[in-house]
Design a protein around this motif. Structure first.
Motif, short mmCIF file in Angstrom:
data_model
loop_
_atom_site.label_atom_id
_atom_site.label_comp_id
_atom_site.label_asym_id
_atom_site.label_seq_id
_atom_site.Cartn_x
_atom_site.Cartn_y
_atom_site.Cartn_z
N ALA A 65 0.83 -1.22 0.00
CA ALA A 65 0.00 0.00 0.00
C ALA A 65 0.86 1.27 0.00
O ALA A 65 0.72 2.11 -0.89
CB ALA A 65 -0.97 -0.02 1.17
N PRO A 66 1.78 1.43 0.98
CA PRO A 66 2.61 2.65 0.91
C PRO A 66 3.59 2.63 -0.26
O PRO A 66 3.93 3.69 -0.78
CB PRO A 66 3.37 2.65 2.25
N LEU A 198 -4.61 0.69 0.72
CA LEU A 198 -4.25 -0.04 -0.50
C LEU A 198 -5.13 0.44 -1.66
O LEU A 198 -4.63 0.72 -2.75
CB LEU A 198 -4.43 -1.54 -0.29
N LEU A 199 -6.43 0.57 -1.38
CA LEU A 199 -7.36 1.01 -2.41
C LEU A 199 -7.02 2.43 -2.87
O LEU A 199 -7.00 2.72 -4.07
CB LEU A 199 -8.79 0.94 -1.87
N PHE A 200 -6.72 3.30 -1.89
CA PHE A 200 -6.37 4.68 -2.24
C PHE A 200 -5.15 4.70 -3.16
O PHE A 200 -5.11 5.44 -4.13
CB PHE A 200 -6.10 5.53 -0.99
N GLY A 201 -4.15 3.88 -2.82
CA GLY A 201 -2.94 3.82 -3.62
C GLY A 201 -3.24 3.36 -5.04
O GLY A 201 -2.78 3.96 -6.02
N VAL A 202 -4.04 2.30 -5.15
CA VAL A 202 -4.37 1.76 -6.47
C VAL A 202 -5.12 2.80 -7.29
O VAL A 202 -4.83 3.00 -8.48
CB VAL A 202 -5.20 0.46 -6.32
N ILE A 203 -6.08 3.49 -6.63
CA ILE A 203 -6.85 4.51 -7.36
C ILE A 203 -5.92 5.63 -7.83
O ILE A 203 -5.97 6.07 -8.98
CB ILE A 203 -7.98 5.07 -6.47
N PHE A 204 -5.05 6.08 -6.92
CA PHE A 204 -4.10 7.14 -7.26
C PHE A 204 -3.28 6.72 -8.49
O PHE A 204 -3.12 7.48 -9.46
CB PHE A 204 -3.17 7.40 -6.07
N ALA A 252 1.67 12.11 -3.35
CA ALA A 252 1.53 10.66 -3.19
C ALA A 252 2.31 10.18 -1.97
O ALA A 252 1.78 9.42 -1.14
CB ALA A 252 2.03 9.95 -4.46
N ALA A 253 3.55 10.66 -1.82
CA ALA A 253 4.35 10.22 -0.67
C ALA A 253 3.75 10.73 0.64
O ALA A 253 3.70 10.00 1.64
CB ALA A 253 5.79 10.72 -0.81
N GLY A 254 3.26 11.98 0.64
CA GLY A 254 2.64 12.52 1.84
C GLY A 254 1.39 11.75 2.22
O GLY A 254 1.15 11.47 3.40
N LEU A 255 0.63 11.35 1.20
CA LEU A 255 -0.57 10.55 1.44
C LEU A 255 -0.18 9.21 2.07
O LEU A 255 -0.84 8.72 3.00
CB LEU A 255 -1.31 10.32 0.12
N ALA A 256 0.92 8.63 1.58
CA ALA A 256 1.39 7.37 2.16
C ALA A 256 1.67 7.55 3.65
O ALA A 256 1.30 6.69 4.47
CB ALA A 256 2.65 6.89 1.44
N GLY A 257 2.29 8.67 4.01
CA GLY A 257 2.56 8.92 5.42
C GLY A 257 1.29 9.09 6.22
O GLY A 257 1.15 8.55 7.32
#
Lengths: 362, 310
Positions: A65-66, A198-204, A252-257
């Motif tokens: 996910a991250p 995980l879903l947010f990452g895939v959508i992004f 994207a990286a900030g969202l991962a955090g």
């Protein structure tokens, strides 16, 4: 002939990385044998720990996910011709900002708190890496070095605030910010032990891919990355695109955090700095900076990371074993760039008439 | 850590001075090595990984052989091998030296963590310093003037390189290769071997810089040992405009910034510890911003350097 010409790009795009991965596996097998372990056993455990059971799949996806997001943090700016490696710092600041947003929004309905956290994290990460893009474009500071320096500064800021002004007195052994509260945590995907991140990452990743592939926005960005001068002549404001691409990557990286805080840790602390930013660089390079390919590659690298614990428990190998494997993969993948456009035919750089050092930025 | 009591606030500048010399040594060695590499037209971002590998190899060898200087040599050799790897891979067509550098950074870090796992506990023989403070009765001054021979070697090397780049045939050839591969070819110089050799030497010096970290200051093996110093050294070379003597002053400056945090901590000022530790990164970035320009190439930059955009 026609068939070869049509499929050669695809064969190259998939074939070269796969070949490189196999070579890297062989080299790692040699390394494993050299330190006195059985390569077969190690590979079997790697597979088992990564994809061998429902439990290990969950572990893998949790780490993927991250990695999808930190991979995008490299892949998106790469479209505009930048090599950004500061995802770790943007992730750290994203986590910190998310925790601050959560405490500011305490009492609001959980959905608002969650949205606020993710938005704040993405915004902060975007500004941080956007700054590297700005510095490159307007101050001539190399973005690779600039983003890495900013990364160390970002991690220092996280540590400072978590151990100082924002420290929750109740967090004794592990300095953290105040907990965001159980109600505000992002839950799991239906039927899985994997959170919505995980879903947010895939959508992004998918949205980025569609934009890059099918819209003029993507075309303009690639023009900027391919030939800034031509882009300028076509009337594109190169600076905006450069900074914008850096911002999107940083977001994207900030969202991962933010997701690490909102879904895993429940507060910002030093644990969010776990190397996802650096592994993301590897993910993006294996995926050849393609946002769609980032998804499966993140799962692969997430799997390798997830299996690290098993190597440690079963074979008593250091947890850094997976770092060695990642490092070998990385070196081989980058070296395999030489095969692009010349499958099976390695040539040394021609040194005349035009020297080739500046070409092929990524 | 230096005992500053007794001198009161005078302890702070003294501690920063002593710390600057101590902290600057790895910067000095790495930046001189990178200076040679960049003069040849290549850049090695992988020195961050080389530094940590050097620290690990130096510590391990010192532990195994009982001789710290053997450790230094081993660290240099490991660095040279990684430099050779970088040099060879960069010579492949279409392979970008910045990307290879990043990959070697991660590879070196991973390998050092793996092989260094058993080295966290045991205590290896350390490098010893030369006591230049023998004339003073103050223990603070004595301890501040404990100077490691590697720092002196670094100074000598900076002077030597300064003259070598300018006045020797070897230096001339290196500069031509770095400024224009076409001109070098026209003169019959061997471009790739020169660049590979320059990268190997750069790797050797970076490895020695790593050995200083683990065998003198801070003087133990742990995973956070290099924390970006290799990257700072690469940026430092830009700031120093590819001049070895300016690398020396720049290293002292960065060393001073790096010594700020520990010096204040020794004074009992612990709040903001992490911020002070970020000082070298902020300083590096600030200098890059101040000296950079969007429109022109940096003066003195080797023409073949991919890092400096035109």
């Amino acid at each position: 002939m026609e068939l070869t010409r049509r499929f050669l790009p695809l064969v190259e795009a998939v074939g070269i990385p796969v070949m490189a991965l196999l070579v890297a596996m062989l080299l790692f097998a040699g390394f494993v044998a050299a330190v006195g372990q059985s390569p077969l056993e190690v590979f079997a455990l790697l597979y088992k720990g990564a994809f061998g059971s429902a439990f290990s799949w969950q572990n893998t996806l949790l780490r993927a996910a991250p990695l999808i997001l930190t991979g995008l943090a490299v892949a998106i700016p790469a479209q505009a011709g930048m090599v950004i490696i500061g995802g770790e710092g943007a992730l750290a600041l994203g986590a910190l900002t998310a925790a601050v947003a959560a405490s500011a929004l305490q009492g609001a309905p959980p959905h608002w708190v969650q949205t606020g956290m993710l938005a704040a994290g993405a915004l902060c990460g975007g500004l941080w890496i956007g700054l590297s893009g700005w510095l490159r474009q307007y101050r001539g500071v190399n973005e690779t070095i600039g983003s890495l320096l900013l990364s160390y500064i970002g991690i220092a800021l996280l540590n400072f605030f978590v151990e100082g002004p924002l420290k929750d007195p109740a967090s004794l052994n592990k300095p953290s910010t105040a907990p965001i509260g159980d109600a505000n945590m992002i839950g799991n995907l239906p039927g899985m032990d994997v959170h919505y991140g995980l879903l947010f990452g895939v959508i992004f990743a998918l949205v980025t891919w569609v934009i890059l592939k099918f819209t003029t926005l993507g075309f303009a960005l690639k023009t900027v990355g391919g030939n800034p001068r031509a882009a300028q002549m076509a009337g594109l404001r190169v600076g905006y695109w450069i900074v914008g691409a850096a911002f999107a990557g940083g977001a994207a990286a900030g969202l991962a955090g933010a997701i690490e805080v909102a879904a895993v840790q429940g507060a910002a602390n030093a644990s969010v700095v776990a190397g996802y930013g650096y592994a993301g660089i590897l993910v993006a390079f294996i995926a050849r900076q393609n946002p769609f390919a980032v998804i499966p590659v993140a799962v692969l690298i997430g799997g390798i990371n997830a299996a690290g614990g098993m190597l440690q428990r079963r074979l008593d190998m250091p947890d850094a074993s997976v770092l060695v494997l990642q490092g070998i993969i990385f070196v081989v993948i980058i070296a395999s760039e030489t095969l692009n456009g010349r499958l099976g035919l390695i040539k040394f750089k021609s040194l005349s008439p035009v020297s080739a050092t500046i070409s092929s930025k990524t | 850590m230096i005992a500053t009591d007794g001198l009161g606030w005078w302890g702070v500048p003294l501690a920063i001075f002593a710390g600057a010399i101590r902290v600057s040594t790895p910067y000095l060695l790495v930046s001189l090595g990178e200076c040679i590499t960049e003069k040849s037209g290549r850049i090695n971002l992988g020195l961050e990984g080389v530094l940590i590998m050097g620290a690990m190899a130096g510590y391990g060898t010192s532990l195994a052989t009982g001789s710290a200087w053997t450790g230094v040599l081993a660290a240099g050799l490991v660095g040279a091998v990684l430099g050779l790897l970088h040099g060879l891979l960069c010579s492949l067509r279409r392979v970008n030296d910045i990307a290879i550098g990043i990959s070697i950074m991660l590879f070196g870090t991973g390998l050092a963590f793996f092989l260094g796992k058993p080295l966290v506990q045991p205590q290896a023989p350390m490098l010893s310093a030369i006591p230049f403070g023998f004339w003073s009765s103050s223990p603070q001054i004595q301890s501040a003037l404990q100077i490691n021979p590697l720092f002196l070697i670094g100074i000598a090397l900076a002077v030597l390189l300064h003259f070598a780049f300018r006045y020797t045939r070897w230096g001339m050839q290196l500069r031509i290769v770095g400024d224009s591969a076409d001109a070098a070819l026209a003169l019959g110089l061997r471009v790739l071997p020169t660049r590979i050799l320059a990268t190997v030497i750069g790797g050797f010096l970076a490895g020695v810089g790593g050995a200083f970290l683990s065998l003198y200051y801070p003087g133990s093996w742990n995973e956070g040992l290099s924390s970006g110093q290799g990257i700072i050294a690469v940026a430092l070379v830009i700031f120093a405009r590819w001049e070895p003597l300016r690398c020396l002053w720049a290293s002292l400056l960065f060393g001073g910034a790096g010594a700020l945090g520990p010096a204040l901590q020794a004074m009992g000022i612990t709040s903001g510890y992490y911020l002070f530790n970020a000082a070298p990164y902020v300083l590096t970035l600030g200098i890059l911003i101040a000296t950079g320009s969007p429109s022109r190439t940096l003066a003195g930059a080797p023409g073949e350097l991919s890092l400096v955009r035109n």
